[in-house]
Design a protein around this motif. Structure first.
Motif, PDB file in Angstrom:
ATOM      1  N   GLU A 131       0.832  -1.209   0.000  1.00  0.00           N
ATOM      2  CA  GLU A 131       0.000   0.000   0.000  1.00  0.00           C
ATOM      3  C   GLU A 131       0.869   1.263   0.000  1.00  0.00           C
ATOM      4  OE1 GLU A 131      -3.228   2.146   2.885  1.00  0.00           O
ATOM      5  OE2 GLU A 131      -3.317  -0.047   2.714  1.00  0.00           O
ATOM      6  N   GLU A 132       1.865   1.303   0.875  1.00  0.00           N
ATOM      7  CA  GLU A 132       2.765   2.457   0.940  1.00  0.00           C
ATOM      8  C   GLU A 132       3.561   2.593  -0.353  1.00  0.00           C
ATOM      9  OE1 GLU A 132       2.096   1.095   5.168  1.00  0.00           O
ATOM     10  OE2 GLU A 132       2.709   0.082   3.333  1.00  0.00           O
ATOM     11  N   MET A 133       4.035   1.470  -0.870  1.00  0.00           N
ATOM     12  CA  MET A 133       4.795   1.488  -2.119  1.00  0.00           C
ATOM     13  C   MET A 133       3.914   1.948  -3.276  1.00  0.00           C
ATOM     14  SD  MET A 133       7.721   1.109  -3.342  1.00  0.00           S
ATOM     15  CE  MET A 133       8.554   0.800  -4.865  1.00  0.00           C
ATOM     16  N   GLY A 134       2.671   1.509  -3.296  1.00  0.00           N
ATOM     17  CA  GLY A 134       1.745   1.924  -4.348  1.00  0.00           C
ATOM     18  C   GLY A 134       1.502   3.428  -4.342  1.00  0.00           C
ATOM     19  N   GLU A 135       1.316   3.996  -3.157  1.00  0.00           N
ATOM     20  CA  GLU A 135       1.097   5.442  -3.061  1.00  0.00           C
ATOM     21  C   GLU A 135       2.355   6.206  -3.455  1.00  0.00           C
ATOM     22  OE1 GLU A 135      -0.748   9.182  -2.292  1.00  0.00           O
ATOM     23  OE2 GLU A 135      -1.445   7.216  -2.916  1.00  0.00           O
ATOM     24  N   ALA A 136       3.519   5.716  -3.054  1.00  0.00           N
ATOM     25  CA  ALA A 136       4.772   6.370  -3.447  1.00  0.00           C
ATOM     26  C   ALA A 136       4.927   6.333  -4.964  1.00  0.00           C
ATOM     27  CB  ALA A 136       5.964   5.698  -2.767  1.00  0.00           C
ATOM     28  N   THR A 137       4.645   5.198  -5.557  1.00  0.00           N
ATOM     29  CA  THR A 137       4.755   5.072  -7.016  1.00  0.00           C
ATOM     30  C   THR A 137       3.786   6.015  -7.717  1.00  0.00           C
ATOM     31  OG1 THR A 137       5.448   2.774  -6.800  1.00  0.00           O
ATOM     32  CG2 THR A 137       4.597   3.452  -8.941  1.00  0.00           C
ATOM     33  N   ARG A 138       2.564   6.085  -7.199  1.00  0.00           N
ATOM     34  CA  ARG A 138       1.569   6.998  -7.796  1.00  0.00           C
ATOM     35  C   ARG A 138       2.058   8.444  -7.730  1.00  0.00           C
ATOM     36  NH1 ARG A 138      -2.318  10.405  -6.846  1.00  0.00           N
ATOM     37  NH2 ARG A 138      -2.286  10.363  -4.585  1.00  0.00           N
ATOM     38  N   ARG A 139       2.593   8.837  -6.580  1.00  0.00           N
ATOM     39  CA  ARG A 139       3.090  10.210  -6.424  1.00  0.00           C
ATOM     40  C   ARG A 139       4.298  10.480  -7.318  1.00  0.00           C
ATOM     41  NH1 ARG A 139       0.050  14.109  -3.723  1.00  0.00           N
ATOM     42  NH2 ARG A 139      -1.253  12.979  -2.253  1.00  0.00           N
ATOM     43  N   MET A 140       5.179   9.485  -7.462  1.00  0.00           N
ATOM     44  CA  MET A 140       6.385   9.677  -8.272  1.00  0.00           C
ATOM     45  C   MET A 140       6.062   9.791  -9.758  1.00  0.00           C
ATOM     46  SD  MET A 140       9.336   7.363  -6.505  1.00  0.00           S
ATOM     47  CE  MET A 140       8.359   5.884  -6.340  1.00  0.00           C
ATOM     48  N   THR A 141       4.963   9.202 -10.183  1.00  0.00           N
ATOM     49  CA  THR A 141       4.600   9.260 -11.604  1.00  0.00           C
ATOM     50  C   THR A 141       3.639  10.399 -11.907  1.00  0.00           C
ATOM     51  OG1 THR A 141       2.847   7.621 -11.282  1.00  0.00           O
ATOM     52  CG2 THR A 141       5.013   6.802 -11.964  1.00  0.00           C
ATOM     53  N   GLU A 142       3.222  11.131 -10.879  1.00  0.00           N
ATOM     54  CA  GLU A 142       2.337  12.278 -11.063  1.00  0.00           C
ATOM     55  C   GLU A 142       3.185  13.476 -11.487  1.00  0.00           C
ATOM     56  OE1 GLU A 142       0.271  14.582  -7.678  1.00  0.00           O
ATOM     57  OE2 GLU A 142      -1.079  12.933  -8.222  1.00  0.00           O
ATOM     58  N   LEU A 143       2.935  13.984 -12.653  1.00  0.00           N
ATOM     59  CA  LEU A 143       3.738  15.094 -13.171  1.00  0.00           C
ATOM     60  C   LEU A 143       3.328  16.413 -12.538  1.00  0.00           C
ATOM     61  CD1 LEU A 143       3.779  14.106 -16.948  1.00  0.00           C
ATOM     62  CD2 LEU A 143       5.518  13.656 -15.216  1.00  0.00           C
ATOM     63  N   ASN A 144       4.239  17.365 -12.551  1.00  0.00           N
ATOM     64  CA  ASN A 144       3.974  18.694 -12.008  1.00  0.00           C
ATOM     65  C   ASN A 144       3.388  19.646 -13.044  1.00  0.00           C
ATOM     66  OD1 ASN A 144       4.845  18.274  -9.347  1.00  0.00           O
ATOM     67  ND2 ASN A 144       6.972  18.502  -9.951  1.00  0.00           N
ATOM     68  N   ASP A 145       3.114  19.163 -14.254  1.00  0.00           N
ATOM     69  CA  ASP A 145       2.668  20.070 -15.311  1.00  0.00           C
ATOM     70  C   ASP A 145       1.340  20.743 -14.988  1.00  0.00           C
ATOM     71  OD1 ASP A 145       1.333  17.631 -15.649  1.00  0.00           O
ATOM     72  OD2 ASP A 145       1.431  17.694 -17.834  1.00  0.00           O
ATOM     73  N   ARG A 146       0.371  20.006 -14.429  1.00  0.00           N
ATOM     74  CA  ARG A 146      -0.919  20.618 -14.096  1.00  0.00           C
ATOM     75  C   ARG A 146      -0.766  21.663 -12.987  1.00  0.00           C
ATOM     76  NH1 ARG A 146      -4.796  16.883 -12.089  1.00  0.00           N
ATOM     77  NH2 ARG A 146      -6.240  18.625 -12.169  1.00  0.00           N
ATOM     78  N   ALA A 147       0.047  21.345 -11.979  1.00  0.00           N
ATOM     79  CA  ALA A 147       0.272  22.301 -10.891  1.00  0.00           C
ATOM     80  C   ALA A 147       0.997  23.538 -11.405  1.00  0.00           C
ATOM     81  CB  ALA A 147       1.055  21.640  -9.764  1.00  0.00           C
ATOM     82  N   ALA A 148       1.994  23.345 -12.256  1.00  0.00           N
ATOM     83  CA  ALA A 148       2.738  24.480 -12.814  1.00  0.00           C
ATOM     84  C   ALA A 148       1.809  25.366 -13.632  1.00  0.00           C
ATOM     85  CB  ALA A 148       3.903  23.983 -13.666  1.00  0.00           C
ATOM     86  N   GLU A 149       0.955  24.762 -14.417  1.00  0.00           N
ATOM     87  CA  GLU A 149       0.002  25.534 -15.224  1.00  0.00           C
ATOM     88  C   GLU A 149      -0.966  26.296 -14.325  1.00  0.00           C
ATOM     89  OE1 GLU A 149      -1.599  27.416 -18.283  1.00  0.00           O
ATOM     90  OE2 GLU A 149       0.168  26.135 -18.435  1.00  0.00           O
ATOM     91  N   THR A 204      12.393  11.383  -5.454  1.00  0.00           N
ATOM     92  CA  THR A 204      12.520  10.838  -6.801  1.00  0.00           C
ATOM     93  C   THR A 204      11.799  11.735  -7.796  1.00  0.00           C
ATOM     94  OG1 THR A 204      12.660   8.647  -5.869  1.00  0.00           O
ATOM     95  CG2 THR A 204      12.133   8.791  -8.203  1.00  0.00           C
ATOM     96  N   ALA A 205      10.636  12.198  -7.429  1.00  0.00           N
ATOM     97  CA  ALA A 205       9.849  13.110  -8.257  1.00  0.00           C
ATOM     98  C   ALA A 205       8.944  13.877  -7.306  1.00  0.00           C
ATOM     99  CB  ALA A 205       9.032  12.349  -9.299  1.00  0.00           C
ATOM    100  N   GLY A 206       9.479  14.910  -6.694  1.00  0.00           N
ATOM    101  CA  GLY A 206       8.725  15.649  -5.683  1.00  0.00           C
ATOM    102  C   GLY A 206       7.809  16.683  -6.294  1.00  0.00           C
ATOM    103  N   GLY A 207       7.122  17.352  -5.433  1.00  0.00           N
ATOM    104  CA  GLY A 207       6.221  18.415  -5.854  1.00  0.00           C
ATOM    105  C   GLY A 207       6.975  19.705  -6.079  1.00  0.00           C
ATOM    106  N   LEU A 208       6.234  20.776  -6.130  1.00  0.00           N
ATOM    107  CA  LEU A 208       6.806  22.096  -6.353  1.00  0.00           C
ATOM    108  C   LEU A 208       6.880  22.861  -5.042  1.00  0.00           C
ATOM    109  CD1 LEU A 208       4.785  23.105  -9.551  1.00  0.00           C
ATOM    110  CD2 LEU A 208       7.109  22.162  -9.435  1.00  0.00           C
TER     111      LEU A 208
END
Length: 167
Positions: free
Chosen positions: A19-37, A125-129
């Motif tokens: 479960e923890e690994m799944g959430e980490a993977t989901r967050r790491m593959t979530e791009l920042n493009d929508r937030a940046a826009e 690995t792929a953090g937020g902004l």
């Protein structure tokens, strides 16, 4: 949320589950493009993606280059499920030491617990902004992000001075 490096290391050592690994993977593959826009119309003062240097390293870079102090609220730092537990168990990544070497002289932890500090130094690995903007824009930005279904956490403020203070 913080702790991708800690979650990956803990999962590799059998300390965290799927479960923890799944959430980490989901967050790491979530791009920042929508937030940046979504940020563009707010004209932020500074924006950086939190990656290898961790939150504290990136906050240090923003503070140093902007000639300000960034105060972070240790209680407000968002963490991935399992990340704080991993840090409490002493899990650290190789990047933790490198990030401390890079930023520790500019980061005042002011009694911040070691497990919370580990989240701040953990390489993402792929953090937020990390975004700075005038405080008056904060509530409108929060409403805009909520309407867009984007994650947002207010974790601190910019003040006169230099470096990074975590309390």
């Amino acid at each position: 949320p913080l702790g991708t490096g800690l979650v990956l290391a803990a999962a590799a050592n059998g300390l965290l589950g799927e479960e923890e690994m799944g959430e980490a993977t989901r967050r790491m593959t979530e791009l920042n493009d929508r937030a940046a826009e979504a940020l563009r119309g707010f004209e932020p003062s500074a924006v950086t993606d939190v990656t290898g240097f961790g939150l504290f390293g990136h906050a240090h870079e923003v503070a140093e280059r902007s000639g300000v102090c960034i105060e972070l609220d240790a209680r407000a730092l968002p963490a991935l499920p399992g990340a704080l537990a991993a840090a409490t168990q002493g899990v650290r990544t190789g990047g933790d030491t490198r990030n401390r070497d890079f930023a520790a002289a500019a980061v005042e932890l002011d009694g911040t617990p070691a497990d919370v500090a580990a989240l701040g130094y953990d390489p993402q690995t792929a953090g937020g902004l990390l975004v700075t903007l005038p405080a008056a824009k904060g509530p409108v930005l929060a409403a805009h992000f909520a309407a867009e279904g984007l994650f947002l956490a207010g974790i601190g403020r910019v003040v006169d001075g230099s470096g990074v203070r975590v309390a």
